[in-house]
Scaffold this motif. Structure first.
Motif, PDB file in Angstrom:
ATOM      1  N   ARG A  93     -16.346 -32.630 -21.801  1.00 42.48           N
ATOM      2  CA  ARG A  93     -16.785 -31.601 -20.841  1.00 42.48           C
ATOM      3  C   ARG A  93     -16.564 -32.055 -19.394  1.00 42.48           C
ATOM      4  NH1 ARG A  93     -22.271 -30.929 -24.125  1.00 42.48           N
ATOM      5  NH2 ARG A  93     -21.726 -29.215 -25.539  1.00 42.48           N
ATOM      6  N   GLU A  94     -16.874 -33.315 -19.137  1.00 41.50           N
ATOM      7  CA  GLU A  94     -16.760 -33.862 -17.781  1.00 41.50           C
ATOM      8  C   GLU A  94     -15.361 -33.629 -17.203  1.00 41.50           C
ATOM      9  OE1 GLU A  94     -16.517 -38.331 -15.831  1.00 41.50           O
ATOM     10  OE2 GLU A  94     -17.766 -38.025 -17.618  1.00 41.50           O
ATOM     11  N   ILE A  95     -14.334 -33.904 -17.997  1.00 39.95           N
ATOM     12  CA  ILE A  95     -12.959 -33.804 -17.505  1.00 39.95           C
ATOM     13  C   ILE A  95     -12.443 -32.365 -17.558  1.00 39.95           C
ATOM     14  CG2 ILE A  95     -10.592 -34.588 -17.828  1.00 39.95           C
ATOM     15  CD1 ILE A  95     -12.529 -36.728 -16.765  1.00 39.95           C
ATOM     16  N   VAL A  96     -12.700 -31.669 -18.649  1.00 40.03           N
ATOM     17  CA  VAL A  96     -12.159 -30.313 -18.805  1.00 40.03           C
ATOM     18  C   VAL A  96     -12.686 -29.391 -17.718  1.00 40.03           C
ATOM     19  CG1 VAL A  96     -12.150 -28.246 -20.262  1.00 40.03           C
ATOM     20  CG2 VAL A  96     -11.691 -30.489 -21.271  1.00 40.03           C
ATOM     21  N   TYR A  97     -13.991 -29.404 -17.492  1.00 37.75           N
ATOM     22  CA  TYR A  97     -14.559 -28.505 -16.493  1.00 37.75           C
ATOM     23  C   TYR A  97     -14.130 -28.873 -15.072  1.00 37.75           C
ATOM     24  CZ  TYR A  97     -17.530 -26.458 -20.102  1.00 37.75           C
ATOM     25  OH  TYR A  97     -17.990 -25.802 -21.219  1.00 37.75           O
ATOM     26  N   ARG A  98     -13.770 -30.133 -14.871  1.00 40.08           N
ATOM     27  CA  ARG A  98     -13.362 -30.564 -13.538  1.00 40.08           C
ATOM     28  C   ARG A  98     -11.887 -30.269 -13.262  1.00 40.08           C
ATOM     29  NH1 ARG A  98     -14.601 -36.494 -12.919  1.00 40.08           N
ATOM     30  NH2 ARG A  98     -12.405 -36.950 -13.306  1.00 40.08           N
ATOM     31  N   ARG A  99     -11.054 -30.352 -14.303  1.00 40.32           N
ATOM     32  CA  ARG A  99      -9.609 -30.314 -14.059  1.00 40.32           C
ATOM     33  C   ARG A  99      -8.914 -29.022 -14.479  1.00 40.32           C
ATOM     34  NH1 ARG A  99      -7.247 -36.390 -15.279  1.00 40.32           N
ATOM     35  NH2 ARG A  99      -8.749 -37.510 -13.973  1.00 40.32           N
ATOM     36  N   SER A 100      -9.507 -28.240 -15.353  1.00 38.93           N
ATOM     37  CA  SER A 100      -8.842 -27.008 -15.782  1.00 38.93           C
ATOM     38  C   SER A 100      -9.026 -25.917 -14.742  1.00 38.93           C
ATOM     39  CB  SER A 100      -9.409 -26.533 -17.128  1.00 38.93           C
ATOM     40  OG  SER A 100      -9.147 -27.473 -18.141  1.00 38.93           O
ATOM     41  N   LEU A 101      -8.206 -24.877 -14.854  1.00 35.18           N
ATOM     42  CA  LEU A 101      -8.309 -23.753 -13.930  1.00 35.18           C
ATOM     43  C   LEU A 101      -9.693 -23.116 -14.022  1.00 35.18           C
ATOM     44  CD1 LEU A 101      -4.876 -22.017 -14.604  1.00 35.18           C
ATOM     45  CD2 LEU A 101      -5.535 -23.254 -12.526  1.00 35.18           C
ATOM     46  N   THR A 139     -12.071 -21.686 -17.387  1.00 33.87           N
ATOM     47  CA  THR A 139     -13.295 -22.368 -17.828  1.00 33.87           C
ATOM     48  C   THR A 139     -14.574 -21.600 -17.514  1.00 33.87           C
ATOM     49  OG1 THR A 139     -13.378 -23.624 -15.748  1.00 33.87           O
ATOM     50  CG2 THR A 139     -12.255 -24.661 -17.623  1.00 33.87           C
ATOM     51  N   GLN A 140     -14.466 -20.445 -16.856  1.00 35.17           N
ATOM     52  CA  GLN A 140     -15.700 -19.789 -16.411  1.00 35.17           C
ATOM     53  C   GLN A 140     -16.598 -19.362 -17.573  1.00 35.17           C
ATOM     54  OE1 GLN A 140     -14.509 -16.463 -14.011  1.00 35.17           O
ATOM     55  NE2 GLN A 140     -13.871 -15.200 -15.747  1.00 35.17           N
ATOM     56  N   ASP A 141     -16.003 -19.056 -18.722  1.00 34.23           N
ATOM     57  CA  ASP A 141     -16.807 -18.693 -19.898  1.00 34.23           C
ATOM     58  C   ASP A 141     -16.559 -19.636 -21.078  1.00 34.23           C
ATOM     59  OD1 ASP A 141     -18.008 -16.376 -18.719  1.00 34.23           O
ATOM     60  OD2 ASP A 141     -16.108 -15.317 -18.999  1.00 34.23           O
ATOM     61  N   LEU A 142     -15.897 -20.746 -20.827  1.00 27.21           N
ATOM     62  CA  LEU A 142     -15.531 -21.670 -21.902  1.00 27.21           C
ATOM     63  C   LEU A 142     -16.741 -22.447 -22.409  1.00 27.21           C
ATOM     64  CD1 LEU A 142     -13.320 -23.172 -23.576  1.00 27.21           C
ATOM     65  CD2 LEU A 142     -13.165 -24.785 -21.649  1.00 27.21           C
ATOM     66  N   ARG A 143     -16.875 -22.497 -23.737  1.00 25.48           N
ATOM     67  CA  ARG A 143     -17.905 -23.322 -24.364  1.00 25.48           C
ATOM     68  C   ARG A 143     -17.232 -24.493 -25.081  1.00 25.48           C
ATOM     69  NH1 ARG A 143     -20.575 -18.444 -27.611  1.00 25.48           N
ATOM     70  NH2 ARG A 143     -18.402 -17.777 -27.431  1.00 25.48           N
ATOM     71  N   ALA A 189      -5.263 -29.622 -19.808  1.00 27.33           N
ATOM     72  CA  ALA A 189      -3.978 -28.916 -19.737  1.00 27.33           C
ATOM     73  C   ALA A 189      -3.910 -27.829 -20.798  1.00 27.33           C
ATOM     74  CB  ALA A 189      -2.836 -29.908 -19.912  1.00 27.33           C
ATOM     75  N   ALA A 190      -4.411 -28.133 -21.993  1.00 28.74           N
ATOM     76  CA  ALA A 190      -4.376 -27.155 -23.093  1.00 28.74           C
ATOM     77  C   ALA A 190      -5.215 -25.927 -22.764  1.00 28.74           C
ATOM     78  CB  ALA A 190      -4.872 -27.808 -24.382  1.00 28.74           C
ATOM     79  N   VAL A 191      -6.345 -26.132 -22.093  1.00 29.77           N
ATOM     80  CA  VAL A 191      -7.216 -25.010 -21.724  1.00 29.77           C
ATOM     81  C   VAL A 191      -6.505 -24.071 -20.760  1.00 29.77           C
ATOM     82  CG1 VAL A 191      -9.289 -24.418 -20.399  1.00 29.77           C
ATOM     83  CG2 VAL A 191      -9.410 -26.129 -22.217  1.00 29.77           C
ATOM     84  N   SER A 192      -5.800 -24.642 -19.814  1.00 32.78           N
ATOM     85  CA  SER A 192      -5.073 -23.805 -18.860  1.00 32.78           C
ATOM     86  C   SER A 192      -3.908 -23.070 -19.517  1.00 32.78           C
ATOM     87  CB  SER A 192      -4.563 -24.661 -17.698  1.00 32.78           C
ATOM     88  OG  SER A 192      -5.650 -25.210 -16.965  1.00 32.78           O
ATOM     89  N   LEU A 193      -3.289 -23.682 -20.528  1.00 30.97           N
ATOM     90  CA  LEU A 193      -2.163 -23.053 -21.215  1.00 30.97           C
ATOM     91  C   LEU A 193      -2.616 -22.033 -22.252  1.00 30.97           C
ATOM     92  CD1 LEU A 193       0.126 -26.172 -21.778  1.00 30.97           C
ATOM     93  CD2 LEU A 193       0.696 -24.173 -20.405  1.00 30.97           C
ATOM     94  N   PHE A 194      -3.622 -22.394 -23.047  1.00 30.26           N
ATOM     95  CA  PHE A 194      -4.019 -21.582 -24.197  1.00 30.26           C
ATOM     96  C   PHE A 194      -5.196 -20.656 -23.895  1.00 30.26           C
ATOM     97  CE2 PHE A 194      -6.462 -21.522 -28.359  1.00 30.26           C
ATOM     98  CZ  PHE A 194      -5.664 -20.569 -28.963  1.00 30.26           C
ATOM     99  N   ASN A 195      -6.051 -21.055 -22.949  1.00 30.68           N
ATOM    100  CA  ASN A 195      -7.203 -20.257 -22.525  1.00 30.68           C
ATOM    101  C   ASN A 195      -8.119 -19.852 -23.678  1.00 30.68           C
ATOM    102  OD1 ASN A 195      -7.673 -17.061 -20.826  1.00 30.68           O
ATOM    103  ND2 ASN A 195      -8.932 -18.899 -20.781  1.00 30.68           N
ATOM    104  N   PRO A 196      -8.651 -20.832 -24.444  1.00 30.30           N
ATOM    105  CA  PRO A 196      -9.604 -20.487 -25.507  1.00 30.30           C
ATOM    106  C   PRO A 196     -10.961 -20.128 -24.919  1.00 30.30           C
ATOM    107  CG  PRO A 196      -9.452 -22.862 -25.295  1.00 30.30           C
ATOM    108  CD  PRO A 196      -8.444 -22.285 -24.326  1.00 30.30           C
ATOM    109  N   SER A 197     -11.770 -19.418 -25.701  1.00 33.93           N
ATOM    110  CA  SER A 197     -13.139 -19.129 -25.269  1.00 33.93           C
ATOM    111  C   SER A 197     -14.108 -20.188 -25.775  1.00 33.93           C
ATOM    112  CB  SER A 197     -13.578 -17.757 -25.769  1.00 33.93           C
ATOM    113  OG  SER A 197     -13.508 -17.688 -27.181  1.00 33.93           O
TER     114      SER A 197
END
Length: 412
Positions: free
Chosen positions: A355-363, A367-371, A327-335
């Motif tokens: 990684r398993e959950i974030v890459y599966r559930r975030s927009l 996540t396309q360039d998220l590390r 949820a935080a990734v979709s709201l904050f959109n960090p790189s």
């Protein structure tokens, strides 16, 4: 960056965003903080200032010892011009990282390079006087051992494992810090270190500053997640620490997980991420299964030893943390998301779960360039970040002008 002459703004071109004059030595000094040597002519060209004005400011900064002569520039005829560069040894900073069960203290130069350090097992629950007296004693001993002049101390920075009102330096209802609520940490440290600048923040915020400074300065949007006795995060937005309205930004450890509704957290609520997935929570689960585990470090030791149950619990903790981070990734959109704290040292299982959950559930766009990576600074993140916090404050233009106010060459 200095605001250039000829730029149309809502204020005069010689006024900085913080209200200080572009013509001050403190403002000119900001250019030199990158460590690249420059001649007076190069400084004049970069700022648009008159050569005579640049000479005045350089002379003031030389007198303060904040800059010094570097190598000679190539000559086009006659005596080669002198380059000047930031002198990180002009002053030093005392930086403290206080955790639930540990205390670290270091002296750093003005580039946040550690010059001397000390660490001890110390319970934050012992109270502010006990912990801060340790900082006082150990700090003065480090200064003595390093052979530094107490008068050259620029400031003291400290991170604490609980909510802190940064503007006042006072902890606010910290759940694991009895006796600390409302304590004047800032004033206490100023009294014991000669009235220098003293800054206080949450430990995860300073860890985020430290990691960003060392490894991710090119990533303007970064999230640092500490997974240890507790769980928290620090947010770097547009290259700056984002504290929020009251300094509570990033307190992800007390967001509720749906499947943890029957687990009581130390904050008094139920189902908090920290109560489910922290080092203390995992240690309690292992102890209930008959294993010797009471701290995050015990969990790490079992995981490194190949204990299957510890590894499975770490993987699941990563998944639980990933639920909140998605949820935080979709709201904050960090790189980049950096996972730090003691549990991050247990290997890849924790981060793999995240990684398993974030890459599966975030927009997908988020996540396309998220590390998602492990901290590179390890247990140094806190002390480096505490130093950066003080340095960035004390070397701001207005503060540099104040430092040099007693020097005749320093013109405001």
């Amino acid at each position: 960056m200095l605001e250039g002459v000829g730029v149309t703004t809502s204020r005069p071109a010689y006024v900085q965003p913080d209200g200080t004059s572009m013509y001050s030595a403190g403002s000119l000094f900001q250019l030199l903080r990158d460590g690249r040597p420059r001649t007076r002519a190069e400084l004049a060209a970069e700022t648009g200032l008159a050569r005579s004005t640049v000479t005045q400011r350089v002379d003031a900064l030389l007198a303060s010892n904040l800059i010094g002569p570097a190598d000679k520039a190539a000559s086009t005829g006659g005596r080669p011009p002198t380059r000047f560069a930031f002198n990180p040894n002009a002053r030093y900073v005392l930086a403290a990282d206080i955790g639930a069960t540990h205390a670290r203290l270091a002296i750093t130069d003005l580039a946040a390079q550690v010059l001397a350090q000390s660490a001890d097992d110390l319970l934050v629950a012992a109270g502010p006087e006990t912990v801060l007296d340790w900082v006082d004693r150990t700090g003065h001993e480090l200064i003595r051992q390093a052979g530094r002049d107490p008068a050259d101390l620029l400031g003291v920075g400290i991170g604490l494992p609980g909510p802190v009102e940064h503007s006042t330096g006072r902890p606010v209802s910290p759940p694991i810090m009895p006796g600390w609520d409302g304590f004047d940490v800032q004033g206490y440290l100023q009294d014991r270190f000669g009235g220098v600048v003293a800054l206080v923040d949450n430990d995860v915020n300073i860890m985020a500053l430290g990691e960003h400074n060392v490894a991710w300065s090119d990533a303007p949007h970064m999230m640092f997640v500490k997974v240890a006795t507790g769980i928290g995060s620090g947010l770097i937005s547009d290259g700056r620490l984002h504290r929020g309205a009251q300094g509570a930004a990033g307190d992800m450890g007390h967001l509720q997980l749906p499947h943890g509704a029957d687990i009581v957290c130390r904050c008094g609520n139920t189902g908090c991420l920290e109560a489910v997935a922290s080092g203390a929570a995992i240690a309690a689960k292992l102890a209930a299964r008959g294993m010797q585990a009471s701290t995050s470090f015990d969990v790490v030791a079992l995981a490194r030893g190949g204990n299957i149950e510890a590894l499975q619990l770490l993987r699941q903790a990563g998944r639980d943390i990933g639920e909140v981070l998605a949820a935080a990734v979709s709201l904050f959109n960090p790189s980049v998301i950096v996972i730090g704290g003691s549990l991050s040292q247990a290997g890849e299982h924790l981060i793999a779960g995240v990684r398993e959950i974030v890459y599966r559930r975030s927009l997908p766009l988020a996540t396309q360039d998220l590390r998602i990576v492990q901290s590179t600074t390890g247990d140094r993140a806190g002390i480096i970040g505490a130093a950066v916090m003080v340095i960035d404050h004390a070397l701001a233009p207005a503060q540099v002008d104040y430092l040099m106010s007693a020097t005749p060459a320093a013109m405001s």
